[in-house]
Design a protein around this motif. Sequence first.
Motif, mmCIF file in Angstrom:
data_model
loop_
_atom_site.group_PDB
_atom_site.id
_atom_site.type_symbol
_atom_site.label_atom_id
_atom_site.label_comp_id
_atom_site.label_asym_id
_atom_site.label_seq_id
_atom_site.Cartn_x
_atom_site.Cartn_y
_atom_site.Cartn_z
ATOM 1 N N PRO A 1 0.815 -1.201 0.000
ATOM 2 C CA PRO A 1 0.000 0.000 0.000
ATOM 3 C C PRO A 1 0.855 1.261 0.000
ATOM 4 O O PRO A 1 0.549 2.194 -0.695
ATOM 5 N N HIS A 2 1.913 1.291 0.779
ATOM 6 C CA HIS A 2 2.747 2.478 0.871
ATOM 7 C C HIS A 2 3.450 2.765 -0.461
ATOM 8 O O HIS A 2 3.493 3.904 -0.905
ATOM 9 N N VAL A 3 3.960 1.744 -1.114
ATOM 10 C CA VAL A 3 4.730 1.925 -2.343
ATOM 11 C C VAL A 3 3.841 2.378 -3.484
ATOM 12 O O VAL A 3 4.191 3.251 -4.249
ATOM 13 N N ARG A 4 2.658 1.769 -3.614
ATOM 14 C CA ARG A 4 1.823 2.117 -4.760
ATOM 15 C C ARG A 4 1.048 3.412 -4.557
ATOM 16 O O ARG A 4 0.445 3.932 -5.492
ATOM 17 N N GLY A 5 1.020 3.913 -3.336
ATOM 18 C CA GLY A 5 0.343 5.176 -3.074
ATOM 19 C C GLY A 5 -1.127 5.124 -3.421
ATOM 20 O O GLY A 5 -1.846 4.246 -2.979
ATOM 21 N N GLU A 6 -1.560 6.031 -4.264
ATOM 22 C CA GLU A 6 -2.972 6.128 -4.642
ATOM 23 C C GLU A 6 -3.317 5.289 -5.868
ATOM 24 O O GLU A 6 -4.448 5.291 -6.317
#
Length: 125
Positions: A1-6
């Motif tokens: 989740p953090h890496v792909r952002g939105e």
Amino acid sequence: PHVRGEYDSAGKAAYTIPELERYIAIYIARIYHHTRHRELGVSPYVQYQTTAPYQAPAALPDDRTLRIHLLPFRRLSVQRYGLQLFGRQFYDGVLRRWIGVRRPEKFCVSYDPRDLRVVYFHDPE
């Protein structure tokens, strides 16, 4: 989740995992095995059929057994609590007789990386 952002990976995916697995299997069976390979000079299918003497393949095990045998596996020892894999513990009565048994080779335990709720213990006997 953090890496792909939105980024909406599920919404923008071209295939689901089962669809992709099916597509790859169809590609291998219908195209790859029937395409000429430079090293062979023929397709793998033709090479298989023309290898003398041609024999029908051995009967395959049932689908469940075949699927389990094709899964990745780890070699583990059986502890008093059972098996530990990926930080999870697994126990079943079939393990009881192998608790604390020392063998030259640890026990083979297959798992499906898509569903780590279940593992498959290969009883050596």
